[in-house]
Design an enzyme around this catalytic site. Structure first.
Site, mmCIF file in Angstrom:
data_model
loop_
_atom_site.group_PDB
_atom_site.id
_atom_site.type_symbol
_atom_site.label_atom_id
_atom_site.label_comp_id
_atom_site.label_asym_id
_atom_site.label_seq_id
_atom_site.Cartn_x
_atom_site.Cartn_y
_atom_site.Cartn_z
ATOM 1 N N GLY A 27 -23.974 -37.662 -11.132
ATOM 2 C CA GLY A 27 -25.107 -37.110 -11.847
ATOM 3 C C GLY A 27 -26.464 -37.612 -11.405
ATOM 4 O O GLY A 27 -26.757 -37.728 -10.208
ATOM 5 N N ASP A 62 -19.027 -54.345 -15.443
ATOM 6 C CA ASP A 62 -19.151 -53.825 -16.801
ATOM 7 C C ASP A 62 -20.455 -54.337 -17.394
ATOM 8 O O ASP A 62 -20.614 -55.540 -17.618
ATOM 9 C CB ASP A 62 -17.955 -54.302 -17.631
ATOM 10 N N TYR A 154 -26.436 -41.812 -29.728
ATOM 11 C CA TYR A 154 -27.067 -41.645 -28.412
ATOM 12 C C TYR A 154 -28.583 -41.614 -28.529
ATOM 13 O O TYR A 154 -29.300 -42.279 -27.768
ATOM 14 C CB TYR A 154 -26.549 -40.347 -27.786
ATOM 15 N N LYS A 158 -31.279 -44.279 -26.869
ATOM 16 C CA LYS A 158 -32.231 -43.829 -25.856
ATOM 17 C C LYS A 158 -33.680 -43.970 -26.325
ATOM 18 O O LYS A 158 -34.565 -44.264 -25.507
ATOM 19 C CB LYS A 158 -31.934 -42.378 -25.473
#
Length: 248
Positions: A27, A62, A154, A158
């Site tokens: 992406g 990670d 989310y 963000k």
């Protein structure tokens, strides 16, 4: 190194820089890494799995584990030198309506998208402070400013990146370090391609540009923020959303 062209401007570094893009296996992150490779920089990534673009040093790690982040940065520094540009792109979604969202759904997304970003920024800043230069670009989302149904976790993770970047700017801006946020809208990736066609059409109808962005259009903005031309851009939020959010 080229000379300054005006008083107060940042020297234009012509040698390759050490660039770290988290989540460069797919992406937007992949497009960003490819853009820096094409510019001649030494590019590395911390990622979980998958294939990487040509020329990118991959370190499996990670970002929810502080020791793993430290080990990954140490490996990148040994190969490419101290990280001069950090692009914190890695993120996940676990969408669910508010009343059905579990504590784990919320905490997992925040730990990757927000706390994971913090771990990487904290580690990168140690060398940037010593070098008295650095570029930090945090990849947010239009959802972080605009909101999204079923995306409380989310959106929260963000939107918090904006406060993070602006606090970093106030702390480290005097040391030649910038911290900015890029907030992409709907991007033409495998994730959006998997959406039902009717939903894709509805999303496009809400975007003034009438289309989804290409990943490279986001990469171009990130590359600019990491350049000498953006030396006086600090604590900014740059939307790349075709007008969807209108700055919100």
């Amino acid at each position: 190194m080229a000379e300054n062209t005006a008083a107060g401007t940042e020297p234009r570094r012509v040698e390759p820089r050490s660039v770290l893009v988290t989540g460069a296996n797919r992406g937007i992150g992949r497009a960003i890494a490819e853009r820096f490779v094409a510019a001649g920089d030494r590019v590395a990534t911390i990622y979980r799995s998958g294939d990487l673009p040509a020329g990118v040093l991959g370190v499996v790690g990670d970002i929810t584990d502080t020791a793993a982040v430290d080990a990954a940065f140490t490996e990148v520094e040994a190969a490419h030198g101290p990280v001069e540009v950090l692009v914190a792109n890695a993120g996940i979604t676990r969408d669910q309506l508010l009343m059905r969202m579990t504590d784990e759904d919320f905490e997992t997304v925040v730990d990757v998208n927000l706390t994971g970003t913090f771990r990487c920024v904290r580690r990168a800043s140690k060398q940037m402070i010593r070098m008295r230069r650095g570029r930090i670009v945090l990849i947010s989302s239009v959802v972080g400013l605009y909101g999204g149904q079923g995306q409380v976790n989310y959106a929260a993770s963000k939107s918090a990146l904006v406060g993070m970047a602006r606090s970093i700017t106030r702390e480290l801006g005097g040391r030649g370090i910038t911290a900015n946020v890029v907030a992409p809208g709907f991007i033409d990736t495998a994730m959006t391609a998997a959406l039902p066609e009717e939903r894709q059409q509805a999303y496009r109808a809400a975007i003034p540009a009438g289309r989804f962005a290409q990943p490279d259009e986001v990469a171009g903005v990130v590359h600019f923020l990491a350049s000498a031309d953006a030396a006086y851009v600090n604590g900014a939020v740059i939307p790349v959303d075709g007008g969807l959010g209108m700055g919100h």
